[in-house]
Motif scaffolding. Structure first.
Motif, PDB file in Angstrom:
ATOM      1  N   VAL A   1      -3.532  41.161  24.072  1.00 51.72           N
ATOM      2  CA  VAL A   1      -2.257  41.244  24.772  1.00 51.72           C
ATOM      3  C   VAL A   1      -2.281  40.592  26.151  1.00 51.72           C
ATOM      4  N   PHE A   2      -3.399  40.691  26.851  1.00 54.69           N
ATOM      5  CA  PHE A   2      -3.400  40.251  28.249  1.00 54.69           C
ATOM      6  C   PHE A   2      -3.965  38.855  28.431  1.00 54.69           C
ATOM      7  N   LYS A   3      -3.537  38.278  29.571  1.00 55.02           N
ATOM      8  CA  LYS A   3      -4.176  37.062  30.061  1.00 55.02           C
ATOM      9  C   LYS A   3      -4.919  37.471  31.312  1.00 55.02           C
TER      10      LYS A   3
ATOM     11  N   THR B   1      -9.353  29.822  18.128  1.00 55.21           N
ATOM     12  CA  THR B   1      -7.910  30.012  18.089  1.00 55.21           C
ATOM     13  C   THR B   1      -7.421  30.878  19.241  1.00 55.21           C
ATOM     14  N   LEU B   2      -8.367  31.334  20.056  1.00 58.70           N
ATOM     15  CA  LEU B   2      -8.011  32.277  21.107  1.00 58.70           C
ATOM     16  C   LEU B   2      -6.939  31.728  22.039  1.00 58.70           C
ATOM     17  N   GLN B   3      -7.108  30.478  22.421  1.00 54.93           N
ATOM     18  CA  GLN B   3      -6.193  29.899  23.388  1.00 54.93           C
ATOM     19  C   GLN B   3      -4.770  29.835  22.849  1.00 54.93           C
ATOM     20  N   SER B   4      -4.652  29.675  21.544  1.00 53.90           N
ATOM     21  CA  SER B   4      -3.317  29.478  20.991  1.00 53.90           C
ATOM     22  C   SER B   4      -2.642  30.793  20.593  1.00 53.90           C
ATOM     23  N   SER B   5      -3.280  31.903  20.982  1.00 58.68           N
ATOM     24  CA  SER B   5      -2.704  33.205  20.655  1.00 58.68           C
ATOM     25  C   SER B   5      -1.308  33.338  21.254  1.00 58.68           C
ATOM     26  N   THR B   6      -0.416  33.978  20.516  1.00 53.30           N
ATOM     27  CA  THR B   6       0.989  33.940  20.928  1.00 53.30           C
ATOM     28  C   THR B   6       1.497  35.219  21.562  1.00 53.30           C
ATOM     29  N   THR B   7       0.779  36.329  21.405  1.00 52.13           N
ATOM     30  CA  THR B   7       1.353  37.587  21.884  1.00 52.13           C
ATOM     31  C   THR B   7       1.013  37.896  23.331  1.00 52.13           C
ATOM     32  N   GLU B   8       0.476  36.930  24.034  1.00 51.44           N
ATOM     33  CA  GLU B   8       0.100  37.212  25.413  1.00 51.44           C
ATOM     34  C   GLU B   8       1.361  37.466  26.258  1.00 51.44           C
TER      35      GLU B   8
ATOM     36  N   GLU C   1       3.066  37.317  29.822  1.00 53.83           N
ATOM     37  CA  GLU C   1       2.930  36.706  31.147  1.00 53.83           C
ATOM     38  C   GLU C   1       3.158  37.785  32.202  1.00 53.83           C
ATOM     39  N   LYS C   2       2.282  37.849  33.142  1.00 53.86           N
ATOM     40  CA  LYS C   2       2.439  38.825  34.218  1.00 53.86           C
ATOM     41  C   LYS C   2       3.327  38.239  35.316  1.00 53.86           C
ATOM     42  N   GLU C   3       4.285  39.061  35.791  1.00 53.30           N
ATOM     43  CA  GLU C   3       5.094  38.591  36.902  1.00 53.30           C
ATOM     44  C   GLU C   3       4.255  38.662  38.161  1.00 53.30           C
TER      45      GLU C   3
ATOM     46  N   GLN D   1      -1.566  45.765  38.822  1.00 53.49           N
ATOM     47  CA  GLN D   1      -1.351  45.572  37.387  1.00 53.49           C
ATOM     48  C   GLN D   1      -2.336  44.568  36.793  1.00 53.49           C
ATOM     49  N   SER D   2      -2.752  43.601  37.648  1.00 49.30           N
ATOM     50  CA  SER D   2      -3.633  42.562  37.122  1.00 49.30           C
ATOM     51  C   SER D   2      -5.010  43.121  36.764  1.00 49.30           C
ATOM     52  N   LEU D   3      -5.280  44.343  37.205  1.00 54.89           N
ATOM     53  CA  LEU D   3      -6.583  44.932  36.895  1.00 54.89           C
ATOM     54  C   LEU D   3      -6.593  45.644  35.547  1.00 54.89           C
ATOM     55  N   SER D   4      -5.396  45.926  35.020  1.00 52.44           N
ATOM     56  CA  SER D   4      -5.375  46.768  33.830  1.00 52.44           C
ATOM     57  C   SER D   4      -6.138  46.199  32.630  1.00 52.44           C
ATOM     58  N   PRO D   5      -6.123  44.862  32.399  1.00 49.05           N
ATOM     59  CA  PRO D   5      -6.942  44.397  31.267  1.00 49.05           C
ATOM     60  C   PRO D   5      -8.407  44.787  31.411  1.00 49.05           C
ATOM     61  N   TYR D   6      -8.896  44.744  32.654  1.00 51.03           N
ATOM     62  CA  TYR D   6     -10.304  45.118  32.856  1.00 51.03           C
ATOM     63  C   TYR D   6     -10.510  46.607  32.612  1.00 51.03           C
ATOM     64  N   GLY D   7      -9.475  47.382  32.935  1.00 49.81           N
ATOM     65  CA  GLY D   7      -9.551  48.811  32.647  1.00 49.81           C
ATOM     66  C   GLY D   7      -9.739  49.057  31.158  1.00 49.81           C
TER      67      GLY D   7
END
Lengths: 289, 340
Positions: free
Chosen positions: A111-113, B16-23, B25-27, B35-41
């Motif tokens: 889900v994340f970038k 195929t990772l780069q072409s993944s479509t469900t990403e 975009e963070k405002e 919020q930008s830390l949450s993926p690491y969480g």
């Protein structure tokens, strides 16, 4: 070729021959299926027999009547239920935590970038190339450093974030959870964790079921890792406990086979109920490749 | 082999990772964005476990392979010995014996698995769904059961005087119908399947064959089911018999499956540990005839307490597996992955 046409068998003969061949092949396959399953049946039969019946030199498939005696002896030669409990504990805790950790990791990758994503993903792929035997020494060393020898945590925790699990979840989220759903959850004011926990997790069920099967079978059957980190008989998992009585003089085979049969039951019962799911789950990594 | 089964999937996905479509975009907000830390969480458990139990120990084992260390004596007992561990390992005849055994077992049981699994799968797909499901379930059963439990059962079945295998062979030899075919076996009774150095490896290989053939049958059945029925039907109309359809259509079309299954077998068989360990009671058998490279590594590390040498052996084993897997990729990989 026309002149030789009469040599060609007629349609009926060909069909008959094909049918006969198929029946023959089916018989061979059914027989080999029975032979494949036979060792398990044999172990169940042996667990009801006493010593003289096991060491008799004539073939018989009859059940003996020493089940109770074998059971008593089984409890004398090893802490059987303690070991069963240890295995159940390791398998359940390990599987549950795997579901949590892998779903979190897979969700993040799907889900994340974020910075370092490609690098982390490459590491994940790379780590799959390392065969388990190779990591045995490093695994033992770190467990020793952390003071976790003889502790069950050492047996389940390191295997809760398997690359396979993370891939499986990532793939599932990417392919079957619509982006709009996540955005809608966000618009409704759900935080990142809430979106994952109450929106995405319930939708992951099929992938989680597959992962649960793979992990449970892995934890239940594991032997090499417990062998090097669990030392006291009270901490033994069931595979270790069974193998430990192999060395005692005059091995009471009836009891050992009884223990073996009981230890196979959890997996066998699950298999009888859900063989299709188990087969597809355990080959899923392979088949999708 | 829970980690191994998805190598191909991983390779494929990393591209195929780069072409993944469900990403999403963070405002970008002014100032520091929590919020930008949450993926690491979300990745935290993975990151911690991966670095603590994965990367660090692996690097440490490279370091250790150049040291002498008895784990019982604590960390201070570690001393630098250069490449001596590699030298000790490579000059130990047990290493070469165990390598030879490992290859023998890998090739014998591996080849047999695939030679049986492919034709069986081919016959299975032409059967009714019900029968196919029942048979596949039976063949797959050994794969899901504990290797230790299964090895204990085989250990008992292989026993010379009371084991069911010898008893069955004697019964066959004495029977009035099949005696002519099996009579000669009686000259060798009791056959010491696990005690005789010549019989030990075939006995282990047979058990490995029993355990993993079902897995390969499932893979090949799945592969063969993906072939469109129309193609086979068209070939049949054109007069191709069952064997021709198998050889010229089915086999080429399941090539990616064959490639994958063989890679799995190579990786798995080179690491054989539990079957020989239990069948030889942890000893490696008469004259180390059943000692595999993984068992040798275990013995050096945990019985002889030479962790440094054991680390060196594990890196040699890694090089070996990497070598054979890459040969497999170079020679068959391109074609295999391309499929039809």
């Amino acid at each position: 070729m026309k002149t030789l046409a009469f040599l060609k068998p007629s349609q009926e003969v060909t069909t008959f021959l094909t049918k006969a061949a198929m029946v023959l092949l089916a018989t061979v396959l059914i027989l080999s299926a029975i032979l494949t399953v036979f060792p398990f049946i044999w172990s169940a039969i042996l667990s009801t027999r006493d010593r003289s019946e096991i060491f008799s030199t004539t073939i018989s498939f009859a059940l003996g009547d020493s089940l109770a005696i074998n059971y008593q002896r089984l409890l004398e030669i090893m802490p059987f239920w303690q070991a069963m409990f240890n295995s159940i504990y390791v398998a359940f805790v390990g599987t549950t935590i795997s579901l949590l950790f892998c779903s979190m990791g897979g969700y993040a990758f799907a889900v994340f970038k974020f910075k370092g994503k490609s690098f982390l993903f490459a590491m994940l792929v790379g780590s799959m190339m390392i065969p388990p035997v190779l990591s045995l020494i490093p695994y033992f060393l770190i467990v020793q450093f952390l003071g976790l020898l003889d502790n069950h945590i050492a047996v389940w925790l390191p295997f809760t974030t398997t690359p396979f699990g993370i891939f499986l979840i990532r793939q599932h989220v990417v392919s079957s959870i619509p982006k709009e759903l996540l955005e809608a959850a966000k618009l409704d004011g759900a935080g990142e964790f809430r979106t994952y926990w109450s929106v995405v997790l319930p939708l992951m069920k099929p992938a989680l079921a597959t992962l649960a099967i793979v992990q449970f079978v892995f934890f239940w059957n594991m032997f090499m890792q417990p062998l090097v980190v669990l030392n006291s008989p009270d901490q033994y998992v069931i595979t270790q406990a069974l193998r430990s009585v192999q060395g005692i003089p005059n091995t009471p085979w009836g009891s050992v086979m009884l223990g073996t049969t009981i230890s196979l039951l959890p997996i066998l019962i699950t298999y009888v109920c859900a063989s299709k799911q188990m087969i597809s789950g355990l080959t899923s990594g392979a088949v999708k490749g | 082999m829970p980690d191994g089964t998805s190598i191909l999937e991983g390779v494929k996905m990393s591209t195929t990772l780069q072409s993944s479509t469900t990403e999403i975009e963070k405002e970008s907000k002014p100032g520091f964005n929590w919020q930008s830390l949450s993926p690491y969480g979300f990745l935290l458990p993975f990151l911690i476990i991966f670095s603590v139990f994965g990367i660090f120990p692996l690097l440490f084992s490279v370091f250790l392979s150049f040291h002498q260390w008895n784990p019982v004596e604590g960390l201070s007992a570690m001393s630098y010995v250069g490449t001596e561990n590699y030298y000790i390992a490579l000059t130990d005849p047990w290493l070469w014996r165990s390598l030879k055994n490992t290859f023998w077992l890998a090739i014998t049981s591996g080849v047999a698995q695939h030679l049986v699994a492919i034709p069986v799968a081919y016959v299975l797909v032409s059967m009714s769904d019900r029968l196919r499901h029942w048979l596949t379930s039976a063949y797959f059963l050994p794969f899901i059961t504990s290797t230790v439990a299964a090895s204990l059962i085989f250990f008992n079945m292989y026993s010379p005087n009371s084991g069911i295998i010898n008893q069955a062979l004697i019964a066959l030899a004495d029977s009035s119908y099949l005696g002519w075919a099996f009579g000669w076996v009686n000259d060798y009774q009791p056959i010491r399947w696990l005690e005789n150095a010549d019989m030990l490896k075939p006995s282990i290989a047979f058990m490995v064959f029993w355990k993993y053939t079902g897995f390969n049958i499932v893979l090949y059945t799945t592969g063969l089911m993906t072939i469109p029925k129309e193609i086979l039907e068209a070939a049949r109309m054109d007069g191709a018999n069952a064997f021709h359809r198998f050889w010229h259509i089915s086999l080429p079309m399941i090539r990616p499956f064959v490639f994958f299954a063989i890679t799995m077998t190579i990786i798995g068989n080179l690491q054989l540990f539990e079957e020989p360990f239990v069948l030889t009671r942890g000893s490696g058998g008469t004259g180390q005839a059943g000692l595999t490279i993984s068992m040798y590594l275990y013995k050096v590390g945990w019985e002889w307490l030479e962790m440094g040498t054991a680390s060196a052996i594990s890196w040699l084993l890694f090089a070996l597996i990497a070598f054979f897997t890459s040969i497999q990729f170079i020679f068959f990989g391109k074609k295999g992955l391309q499929g039809h």
